[in-house]
Design a protein around this motif. Structure first.
Motif, PDB file in Angstrom:
ATOM      1  N   TYR A 112      -4.274   2.583 -15.009  1.00 52.54           N
ATOM      2  CA  TYR A 112      -3.218   3.575 -15.237  1.00 52.54           C
ATOM      3  C   TYR A 112      -2.164   3.033 -16.203  1.00 52.54           C
ATOM      4  CZ  TYR A 112       0.481   6.980 -14.353  1.00 52.54           C
ATOM      5  OH  TYR A 112       1.463   7.921 -14.499  1.00 52.54           O
ATOM      6  N   VAL A 113      -1.840   1.764 -16.066  1.00 48.50           N
ATOM      7  CA  VAL A 113      -0.899   1.148 -17.011  1.00 48.50           C
ATOM      8  C   VAL A 113      -1.440   1.257 -18.431  1.00 48.50           C
ATOM      9  CG1 VAL A 113       0.072  -1.052 -17.785  1.00 48.50           C
ATOM     10  CG2 VAL A 113       0.152  -0.433 -15.356  1.00 48.50           C
ATOM     11  N   LYS A 114      -2.707   0.945 -18.603  1.00 50.31           N
ATOM     12  CA  LYS A 114      -3.299   1.002 -19.940  1.00 50.31           C
ATOM     13  C   LYS A 114      -3.349   2.445 -20.452  1.00 50.31           C
ATOM     14  CE  LYS A 114      -6.737  -1.533 -22.564  1.00 50.31           C
ATOM     15  NZ  LYS A 114      -7.862  -2.498 -22.483  1.00 50.31           N
ATOM     16  N   PHE A 115      -3.591   3.391 -19.553  1.00 50.50           N
ATOM     17  CA  PHE A 115      -3.594   4.805 -19.921  1.00 50.50           C
ATOM     18  C   PHE A 115      -2.206   5.250 -20.394  1.00 50.50           C
ATOM     19  CE2 PHE A 115      -2.784   9.230 -18.745  1.00 50.50           C
ATOM     20  CZ  PHE A 115      -3.830   9.887 -19.384  1.00 50.50           C
ATOM     21  N   THR A 116      -1.171   4.702 -19.760  1.00 49.78           N
ATOM     22  CA  THR A 116       0.205   5.116 -20.052  1.00 49.78           C
ATOM     23  C   THR A 116       0.815   4.290 -21.176  1.00 49.78           C
ATOM     24  OG1 THR A 116       0.345   5.509 -17.666  1.00 49.78           O
ATOM     25  CG2 THR A 116       2.372   5.734 -18.882  1.00 49.78           C
ATOM     26  N   ALA A 117       0.121   3.250 -21.636  1.00 53.63           N
ATOM     27  CA  ALA A 117       0.657   2.357 -22.677  1.00 53.63           C
ATOM     28  C   ALA A 117       0.537   2.997 -24.049  1.00 53.63           C
ATOM     29  CB  ALA A 117      -0.085   1.020 -22.642  1.00 53.63           C
ATOM     30  N   ARG A 118       1.343   4.022 -24.264  1.00 47.54           N
ATOM     31  CA  ARG A 118       1.346   4.757 -25.532  1.00 47.54           C
ATOM     32  C   ARG A 118       2.390   4.155 -26.466  1.00 47.54           C
ATOM     33  NH1 ARG A 118      -1.151   9.827 -24.346  1.00 47.54           N
ATOM     34  NH2 ARG A 118      -1.835   9.813 -22.172  1.00 47.54           N
ATOM     35  N   ILE A 132     -10.560  -3.627 -19.001  1.00 46.99           N
ATOM     36  CA  ILE A 132      -9.765  -2.598 -18.320  1.00 46.99           C
ATOM     37  C   ILE A 132      -9.836  -1.310 -19.128  1.00 46.99           C
ATOM     38  CG2 ILE A 132      -7.461  -1.918 -17.552  1.00 46.99           C
ATOM     39  CD1 ILE A 132      -6.812  -4.876 -17.194  1.00 46.99           C
ATOM     40  N   GLN A 133     -10.400  -0.284 -18.531  1.00 48.87           N
ATOM     41  CA  GLN A 133     -10.523   0.997 -19.201  1.00 48.87           C
ATOM     42  C   GLN A 133      -9.346   1.899 -18.831  1.00 48.87           C
ATOM     43  OE1 GLN A 133     -12.963   1.698 -21.518  1.00 48.87           O
ATOM     44  NE2 GLN A 133     -13.296  -0.501 -21.203  1.00 48.87           N
ATOM     45  N   PRO A 134      -8.706   2.529 -19.823  1.00 49.10           N
ATOM     46  CA  PRO A 134      -7.587   3.425 -19.506  1.00 49.10           C
ATOM     47  C   PRO A 134      -8.044   4.566 -18.612  1.00 49.10           C
ATOM     48  CG  PRO A 134      -7.759   3.022 -21.879  1.00 49.10           C
ATOM     49  CD  PRO A 134      -9.001   2.485 -21.261  1.00 49.10           C
ATOM     50  N   ALA A 135      -7.277   4.868 -17.588  1.00 51.30           N
ATOM     51  CA  ALA A 135      -7.625   5.963 -16.685  1.00 51.30           C
ATOM     52  C   ALA A 135      -6.364   6.510 -16.034  1.00 51.30           C
ATOM     53  CB  ALA A 135      -8.614   5.497 -15.618  1.00 51.30           C
ATOM     54  N   ASP A 136      -6.228   7.830 -16.069  1.00 51.53           N
ATOM     55  CA  ASP A 136      -5.095   8.488 -15.429  1.00 51.53           C
ATOM     56  C   ASP A 136      -5.297   8.474 -13.917  1.00 51.53           C
ATOM     57  OD1 ASP A 136      -2.800   9.920 -14.996  1.00 51.53           O
ATOM     58  OD2 ASP A 136      -3.410  11.682 -16.159  1.00 51.53           O
ATOM     59  N   LEU A 137      -4.204   8.425 -13.186  1.00 54.59           N
ATOM     60  CA  LEU A 137      -4.274   8.587 -11.739  1.00 54.59           C
ATOM     61  C   LEU A 137      -4.330  10.061 -11.361  1.00 54.59           C
ATOM     62  CD1 LEU A 137      -1.686   5.884 -10.590  1.00 54.59           C
ATOM     63  CD2 LEU A 137      -4.169   5.810 -10.284  1.00 54.59           C
ATOM     64  N   ASN A 138      -4.071  10.953 -12.322  1.00 51.05           N
ATOM     65  CA  ASN A 138      -4.153  12.389 -12.088  1.00 51.05           C
ATOM     66  C   ASN A 138      -5.543  12.897 -12.440  1.00 51.05           C
ATOM     67  OD1 ASN A 138      -1.163  13.140 -11.705  1.00 51.05           O
ATOM     68  ND2 ASN A 138      -1.129  12.027 -13.644  1.00 51.05           N
ATOM     69  N   GLY A 144       3.505  10.495  -5.913  1.00 50.74           N
ATOM     70  CA  GLY A 144       4.863  10.888  -6.233  1.00 50.74           C
ATOM     71  C   GLY A 144       5.207  10.818  -7.707  1.00 50.74           C
ATOM     72  N   PHE A 145       4.741   9.758  -8.392  1.00 48.95           N
ATOM     73  CA  PHE A 145       5.123   9.559  -9.788  1.00 48.95           C
ATOM     74  C   PHE A 145       4.088  10.086 -10.776  1.00 48.95           C
ATOM     75  CE2 PHE A 145       7.973   6.579  -7.749  1.00 48.95           C
ATOM     76  CZ  PHE A 145       9.130   6.706  -8.491  1.00 48.95           C
ATOM     77  N   ALA A 146       2.830   9.745 -10.572  1.00 51.83           N
ATOM     78  CA  ALA A 146       1.809  10.096 -11.570  1.00 51.83           C
ATOM     79  C   ALA A 146       1.781  11.583 -11.909  1.00 51.83           C
ATOM     80  CB  ALA A 146       0.437   9.617 -11.090  1.00 51.83           C
ATOM     81  N   PRO A 147       1.869  12.498 -10.939  1.00 56.28           N
ATOM     82  CA  PRO A 147       1.836  13.920 -11.322  1.00 56.28           C
ATOM     83  C   PRO A 147       3.024  14.351 -12.181  1.00 56.28           C
ATOM     84  CG  PRO A 147       1.356  13.650  -8.978  1.00 56.28           C
ATOM     85  CD  PRO A 147       1.858  12.330  -9.469  1.00 56.28           C
ATOM     86  N   LEU A 148       4.118  13.597 -12.128  1.00 58.64           N
ATOM     87  CA  LEU A 148       5.341  13.968 -12.846  1.00 58.64           C
ATOM     88  C   LEU A 148       5.443  13.311 -14.223  1.00 58.64           C
ATOM     89  CD1 LEU A 148       7.670  13.675  -9.763  1.00 58.64           C
ATOM     90  CD2 LEU A 148       7.274  15.785 -11.040  1.00 58.64           C
ATOM     91  N   LYS A 200       0.829  -1.207   0.000  1.00 63.99           N
ATOM     92  CA  LYS A 200       0.000   0.000   0.000  1.00 63.99           C
ATOM     93  C   LYS A 200       0.865   1.259   0.000  1.00 63.99           C
ATOM     94  CE  LYS A 200      -4.238   1.733   0.326  1.00 63.99           C
ATOM     95  NZ  LYS A 200      -5.303   1.441  -0.664  1.00 63.99           N
ATOM     96  N   VAL A 201       1.960   1.227   0.736  1.00 69.27           N
ATOM     97  CA  VAL A 201       2.875   2.370   0.766  1.00 69.27           C
ATOM     98  C   VAL A 201       3.445   2.624  -0.620  1.00 69.27           C
ATOM     99  CG1 VAL A 201       5.124   3.157   1.599  1.00 69.27           C
ATOM    100  CG2 VAL A 201       3.485   2.188   3.202  1.00 69.27           C
ATOM    101  N   VAL A 202       3.893   1.574  -1.287  1.00 71.51           N
ATOM    102  CA  VAL A 202       4.484   1.735  -2.618  1.00 71.51           C
ATOM    103  C   VAL A 202       3.435   2.247  -3.608  1.00 71.51           C
ATOM    104  CG1 VAL A 202       5.721   0.583  -4.483  1.00 71.51           C
ATOM    105  CG2 VAL A 202       6.157  -0.063  -2.117  1.00 71.51           C
ATOM    106  N   GLN A 203       2.217   1.766  -3.463  1.00 70.09           N
ATOM    107  CA  GLN A 203       1.140   2.278  -4.312  1.00 70.09           C
ATOM    108  C   GLN A 203       0.959   3.777  -4.080  1.00 70.09           C
ATOM    109  OE1 GLN A 203      -2.654   0.285  -3.855  1.00 70.09           O
ATOM    110  NE2 GLN A 203      -3.743   2.053  -4.680  1.00 70.09           N
ATOM    111  N   GLY A 204       1.096   4.227  -2.847  1.00 72.47           N
ATOM    112  CA  GLY A 204       1.017   5.655  -2.553  1.00 72.47           C
ATOM    113  C   GLY A 204       2.100   6.445  -3.253  1.00 72.47           C
ATOM    114  N   TRP A 205       3.308   5.867  -3.331  1.00 74.45           N
ATOM    115  CA  TRP A 205       4.387   6.536  -4.084  1.00 74.45           C
ATOM    116  C   TRP A 205       3.967   6.746  -5.538  1.00 74.45           C
ATOM    117  CZ3 TRP A 205       9.060   2.889  -2.601  1.00 74.45           C
ATOM    118  CH2 TRP A 205       9.314   2.998  -1.232  1.00 74.45           C
ATOM    119  N   VAL A 206       3.377   5.720  -6.120  1.00 75.63           N
ATOM    120  CA  VAL A 206       2.976   5.801  -7.523  1.00 75.63           C
ATOM    121  C   VAL A 206       1.942   6.910  -7.721  1.00 75.63           C
ATOM    122  CG1 VAL A 206       1.808   4.583  -9.402  1.00 75.63           C
ATOM    123  CG2 VAL A 206       3.512   3.384  -8.001  1.00 75.63           C
ATOM    124  N   GLU A 207       0.951   6.946  -6.843  1.00 79.61           N
ATOM    125  CA  GLU A 207      -0.168   7.859  -7.034  1.00 79.61           C
ATOM    126  C   GLU A 207       0.192   9.308  -6.741  1.00 79.61           C
ATOM    127  OE1 GLU A 207      -3.835   6.667  -5.348  1.00 79.61           O
ATOM    128  OE2 GLU A 207      -3.681   4.591  -6.015  1.00 79.61           O
TER     129      GLU A 207
END
Length: 797
Positions: free
Chosen positions: A334-340, A366-372, A280-284, A271-278
């Motif tokens: 989010y993976v599917k959203f980022t799979a460009r 699975i529907q693409p969806a941004d975490l932002n 810490g990483f997704a906005p960047l 859960k902590v690592v998932q928090g990093w993704v949401e």
């Protein structure tokens, strides 16, 4: 539940793949590349000279060559161990013997002698070599005597540790480095069947999962993730996009390696690592690109922001397999959203991850969806960075302070970094190939003094190798003891902090305000304590604000200038490939039409590059310089290890020049994706004040007032009285007013402000906010003590 043996099985599955995953057609290209790499190195091994394992990598004085030799042996071992489609390397006993023999030879001649080893970069000896060797020994089921021989040397080379083990009080054993060291030690424990080593390594690694509390540091460590999503490495460098992604990758690999064993990671760690993704990483990450503001010296490497994101996506793909069902669904979306198309799954480390990624992409449920959110403004105040996002663009701002470094230079990387944290910003446009606009070629072709957003004195600086003839400043006899990895080298050469305290900002929903006082770096401030031959540079002066709205970023600057040198402020710098059609059209303050390049007092300028466009609106008189120049430079200009590859770009630059001895102010707006019609009809914000004491605007359409106050005492603005310094946003909607406040100095106990009118109550409870009524109106007191720049909000009705 099983222990060390299962760890080794899991390790092989992660790096060499499993029979099931490797049989998948989506993994075939990955396996072909893996086999081809092994054959390349076997050929190089056959052509090696007397003091080489691989041709072209002479050993004895170069730690990069030694590390590369171990890496290439590991890459051969992968091809020997991997299951799946048959190859001549798979299970090849002769190749296995050859690799093990070379490991023995390397230990006997270039690694085992402690007196001869440990030259060059400490990372090579404490982390890099240990990682390659440990995995190679595991993949090839190496003889026990070779394992014990190497592990004794690995422990001995852990010189920043204690008795051959981790030292949590060492500045070298933190963050991503600690994750690497402890992962290596888990593998070593598995090879030995040493349960105590495994458990101790995991205990040490799990400390990186703890959110850094700057007011209660553990072991004095500032490296790691903060509550606002910031990530810091090297004590003061914003580093999510390099060390941060390495840490993310490593801890997810640990979770996978522990799966099904008695050491399996707890759900709360996932859960902590998932928090990093949401947070810490997704906005960047914008349209599959990692932003430049969090990459440290890695901005000078030829790898792209798309490559950086592939590392993150692989970690998210695997993390989803261990997350709770609802969380896993969000991660896969989010993976599917980022799979460009810019994402290459064959760059993933694990063949299993390639197969999992293919499953996600192919799953129609699975529907693409941004975490932002579509619209967001994020204040990463703990690392002095700001990110503002809308559907058509993203804006990223780099600040610095006495807490956070101005830049990072090290090991001949990022040779001209001087202004990368001095208010430099990056405007990413939707649909743009960011490799054409940013990445290493931005820093190669755009002047280091003319990065977008930067105010720089007109002078010529020299790189560290030019100044001292080496990649560092060497003076071990000086009281500050300058050696390659000394604290003095870090403080004054590699990543100097600023000397300003004021750097921060507040957010109110999707809107933001950031304020910053430009300063000299720590080296210049401490020049009297430095050796006479140590070169320092004085900065220009400026006080700046960025107000982040929907289709507009308003930039105010005051006190801009220098007593002895001319100064240039760059409003924007945009390189593009030479085939792209670029149009520059504007309107002068007199109302006449204008087309550039050239110098003019513009009311607005419109830049188009193919389908991309940016508008620039000037709120006050300013003679701007508009340039469009083809630039050809070598990538080696920014990093000594880069290939001597010439890059050509048409560089558009919009700047403001001023002579020595002057002080001035600037007020302009960036309008991403604006059309010429939009600029013609643009209703500018109202600039309420623009001084070194306070900067503020009011946007009538949003009924939003945004202010940065830089000095103490009350600051009187229309409808607002602020006890500065503070960052403040106030928005009125009907009978409701929302007020957001942040302490940009990180040092105030309480910030107070007063709004005319006797608002009866807080519409909802607001932690840390008190309301009182007085003759001047409603007074709000925000308790900012120990909030590390976080925003407090209150809603009044």
């Amino acid at each position: 539940m099983v222990g060390p043996a299962q760890l080794l099985t899991n390790l092989a599955g992660i790096f060499a793949g499993t029979a099931e995953a490797n049989a998948r057609p989506e993994v075939a290209a990955k396996l072909v590349a893996l086999d081809q790499t092994a054959r390349t190195w076997l050929t190089a091994m056959d052509r090696a000279g007397a003091n080489e394992v691989f041709a072209g990598l002479p050993l004895g004085t170069s730690d990069p060559n030694l590390s590369a030799s171990f890496q290439h042996l590991y890459e051969i071992a992968l091809a020997v161990r991997r299951p799946g489609p048959a190859s001549d390397l798979q299970g090849n006993s002769a190749v296995r013997t050859k690799v093990l023999d070379k490991l023995q030879w390397l230990h006997a001649n270039h690694y085992g002698d402690q007196a001869k080893g440990y030259y060059g970069n400490w990372f090579t000896w404490e982390i890099g070599i240990s990682g390659f060797v440990g995995k190679t020994l595991a993949l090839l089921d190496a003889p026990r005597d070779l394992v014990t021989t190497y592990l004794a040397s690995m422990d001995a080379y852990l010189r920043n540790g204690v008795n051959g083990d981790v030292n949590l009080d060492s500045r070298f054993h933190t963050g991503a480095n600690l994750a690497d060291i402890t992962t290596n030690r888990v593998v070593q424990g598995a090879l030995l069947g040493d349960d105590l080593r495994i458990r101790k390594a995991l205990q040490d690694q799990f400390t990186v999962f703890a959110t850094i509390d700057p007011y209660d540091l553990k072991h004095g460590v500032t490296d790691g993730y903060y509550a606002d999503g910031s990530f810091i490495q090297h004590s003061s460098v914003a580093y999510t996009g390099s060390y941060g992604k390495a840490l993310l990758s490593r801890v997810v690999q640990t979770v996978k390696m522990l799966d099904g064993t008695e050491y399996a990671a707890a759900d709360d760690l996932v859960k902590v690592v998932q928090g990093w993704v949401e947070t810490g990483f997704a906005p960047l990450i914008f349209e599959g690109w990692m932003m430049e503001i969090v990459k440290g010296r890695a901005v000078s490497r030829p790898g792209t922001g798309y490559d950086d994101v592939a590392v993150v996506v692989e970690a998210v793909v695997d993390l989803a397999d261990y997350a709770a069902p609802a969380d896993a669904a969000r991660l896969r979306s989010y993976v599917k959203f980022t799979a460009r198309p810019t994402l290459n799954p064959n760059s993933f480390v694990s063949p299993v991850s390639v197969a999992r990624f293919a499953d996600i992409v192919a799953d129609a449920t699975i529907q693409p969806a941004d975490l932002n959110p579509v619209a967001s403004s994020v204040a990463f105040n703990a690392m002095d960075k700001t990110v503002h996002r809308r559907s058509g663009y993203a804006f990223a701002l780099a600040r610095n302070s006495e807490r956070i470094s101005k830049y990072e230079y090290m090991s001949g990387e990022n040779l001209m970094p001087w202004f990368q944290g001095d208010g430099a910003y990056y405007l990413y446009l939707s649909g743009q190939d960011q490799t054409q606009a940013y990445g290493v070629d931005y820093f190669t072709t755009v002047s280091p003094y003319g990065l977008a957003g930067v105010t720089a004195p007109v002078e010529q600086r020299r790189t560290i190798p030019q100044l001292y003839g080496t990649a560092y400043y060497n003076n071990p006899t000086h009281p500050l003891h300058f050696t390659p990895s000394s604290e003095s080298q870090n403080t004054y050469v590699y990543f100097p902090r600023g000397t300003n305290q004021h750097s921060g900002g507040a957010t109110l929903g999707p809107y933001g305000a950031a304020g910053w006082v430009q300063s000299d770096d720590y080296a210049y401030a401490q020049r009297d304590q430095l050796p006479e031959d140590f070169v320092v540079y004085r900065n220009a002066s400026a006080t700046k604000s960025w107000f982040l709205l929907d289709d507009e970023i308003v930039v105010l600057a005051a006190g801009v200038g220098d007593s002895a040198r001319a100064v240039t402020t760059t409003i924007d710098a945009r390189p593009s490939v030479t085939t792209a059609p670029i149009t520059l059209e504007g309107v002068l303050r007199t109302g006449r039409r204008w087309s550039g390049p050239g110098t003019a007092d513009l009311r607005w300028l419109h830049y188009t590059n193919g389908t991309q466009s940016v508008g620039y609106y000037f709120h006050q008189q300013a003679t701007t310089r508009v340039d469009l120049t083809p630039v050809t430079r070598s990538r080696r200009l920014v990093r000594t290890a880069n290939p001597d590859t010439a890059v050509t770009r048409n560089v558009f630059s919009l700047s403001l020049d001023q002579p020595a001895g002057t002080r001035t102010s600037h007020a302009y707006s960036l309008l991403p994706n604006a059309s010429r019609t939009a600029l013609h009809t643009h209703r500018p914000v109202r600039v309420l004040t623009n001084t070194r004491r306070a900067q503020a605007i009011h946007h009538a359409g949003l009924n939003l007032t945004a202010a940065n106050t830089f000095a103490g005492g009350p600051h009187v603005l229309p409808g607002l009285l602020i006890d500065g310094p503070a960052s403040t946003l106030l928005q009125a909607k009907g009978r409701q007013v929302t007020v957001a406040v942040s302490d940009p100095t990180f040092d105030r106990t309480t910030i107070s402000l007063t709004i005319p009118g006797r608002w009866l109550r807080l519409a909802e409870p607001a932690a840390g906010v008190q309301l009182t009524h007085g003759l001047l109106g409603t007074r709000l007191s925000y308790r900012t003590h120990n909030l590390h720049g976080a925003t407090l909000s209150a809603v009044l009705r």
